[in-house]
Design a protein around this motif. Structure first.
Motif, mmCIF file in Angstrom:
data_model
loop_
_atom_site.group_PDB
_atom_site.id
_atom_site.type_symbol
_atom_site.label_atom_id
_atom_site.label_comp_id
_atom_site.label_asym_id
_atom_site.label_seq_id
_atom_site.Cartn_x
_atom_site.Cartn_y
_atom_site.Cartn_z
ATOM 1 N N GLU A 36 9.905 21.178 60.152
ATOM 2 C CA GLU A 36 10.687 21.494 58.955
ATOM 3 C C GLU A 36 11.620 20.340 58.580
ATOM 4 O OE1 GLU A 36 14.055 24.750 57.522
ATOM 5 O OE2 GLU A 36 12.875 25.152 59.315
ATOM 6 N N LYS A 37 12.343 19.806 59.564
ATOM 7 C CA LYS A 37 13.249 18.690 59.297
ATOM 8 C C LYS A 37 12.479 17.430 58.921
ATOM 9 C CE LYS A 37 17.246 20.160 61.933
ATOM 10 N NZ LYS A 37 18.197 19.838 62.993
ATOM 11 N N ALA A 40 11.451 17.674 55.318
ATOM 12 C CA ALA A 40 12.624 17.448 54.459
ATOM 13 C C ALA A 40 12.974 15.959 54.420
ATOM 14 C CB ALA A 40 13.812 18.273 54.956
ATOM 15 N N ARG A 41 12.880 15.280 55.564
ATOM 16 C CA ARG A 41 13.143 13.841 55.605
ATOM 17 C C ARG A 41 12.136 13.093 54.726
ATOM 18 N NH1 ARG A 41 15.959 10.478 58.536
ATOM 19 N NH2 ARG A 41 16.552 12.073 60.043
ATOM 20 N N HIS A 42 10.872 13.459 54.851
ATOM 21 C CA HIS A 42 9.832 12.821 54.036
ATOM 22 C C HIS A 42 10.143 12.987 52.544
ATOM 23 C CE1 HIS A 42 5.961 11.447 52.659
ATOM 24 N NE2 HIS A 42 5.709 12.617 52.105
ATOM 25 N N ARG A 43 10.523 14.183 52.140
ATOM 26 C CA ARG A 43 10.847 14.437 50.731
ATOM 27 C C ARG A 43 12.026 13.562 50.306
ATOM 28 N NH1 ARG A 43 8.728 14.266 46.934
ATOM 29 N NH2 ARG A 43 7.117 15.310 48.067
ATOM 30 N N ARG A 44 13.070 13.450 51.135
ATOM 31 C CA ARG A 44 14.209 12.577 50.810
ATOM 32 C C ARG A 44 13.761 11.129 50.659
ATOM 33 N NH1 ARG A 44 16.636 15.414 54.941
ATOM 34 N NH2 ARG A 44 16.633 13.575 56.294
#
Length: 170
Positions: A36-37, A40-44
Motif C-alpha cells: 500500500e505504501k 502511494a510512493r509510486h503515485r507521488r
C-alpha cells in the motif's frame, strides 16, 4: 563517456520501485514498505514533476540502457530555510560502479538549473558508508551529524551533506 542518464519517473517504473523495496536496499531507512505504501510512493513519484517542488527520476546505466535505480530532489524546510533534499537508490547488481555519484551530479545540475534554492542536502545514515561516499564524490560538503526523521515518525542518526547550487560544477 557518461555512466548514466536520468529520466523522469513514469507509470511503468513501479517494477523498479518494487526491486528497490527490499530488506537489503532499505536497511538504512527503516526497512521495506508495505505494498500500500509502495503504491502511494509510486503515485507521488509519477505526479511529482508537475508540482514544481522537485522531481524523481529513474537512473539508467549506459551504455546498456538498463533502469538501475532512482534519484530525486524535493523541497523541505531545514533549519528555517527551504532547500532541496536529495535521495537515491541503486540496485545491488549495479553498485560499486560509480553510478550513484554520477546520477547525483546529473540531478544536482538539474536542481541548479531551476534556480529556486541555494542549497541541496542529503541525509544518509551515519552507518551507510556507501551513500556517504557518494555525497563526497559528488561534491557535497559534510556539515556534521544530525538527528533526521526517516521514515516518518522515526529518528535516525544521519550525516548532513550540503551542496551549494549557486557554485559551478565541480
Amino acid at each position: 563517456m557518461d555512466l548514466v542518464r536520468i529520466e523522469p519517473w513514469q507509470e511503468g517504473d513501479l517494477d523498479l520501485l518494487r526491486r528497490i523495496n527490499t530488506p537489503e536496499m532499505k536497511r538504512y531507512v527503516g526497512g521495506p514498505e508495505s505494498e500500500e505504501k509502495l503504491l502511494a510512493r509510486h503515485r507521488r513519484y509519477v505526479d511529482f514533476a508537475g508540482t514544481g517542488q522537485g522531481c524523481m527520476f529513474r537512473v539508467v546505466a549506459l551504455p546498456e540502457g538498463a533502469a538501475v535505480g532512482s534519484i530525486g530532489y524535493w523541497e523541505r524546510v531545514w533549519h528555517g530555510e527551504t532547500v532541496y533534499e536529495m535521495g537515491w537508490s541503486i540496485l545491488p547488481a549495479y553498485q560499486g560502479r560509480g553510478l550513484a555519484s554520477a546520477a547525483l551530479r546529473v540531478a544536482v545540475a538539474q536542481a541548479r538549473a531551476r534556480r529556486t534554492h541555494r542549497y541541496a542536502h542529503a541525509f544518509p545514515s551515519v552507518d551507510n558508508a556507501a551513500s556517504n561516499a557518494v555525497c563526497r564524490k559528488a561534491g557535497f560538503t559534510l556539515l556534521g551529524e544530525t538527528e533526521f526523521e526517516f521514515p516518518p515518525g522515526e529518528l535516525m542518526r544521519s550525516h548532513d551533506w550540503q551542496r551549494d547550487l549557486t557554485a559551478g560544477p565541480e
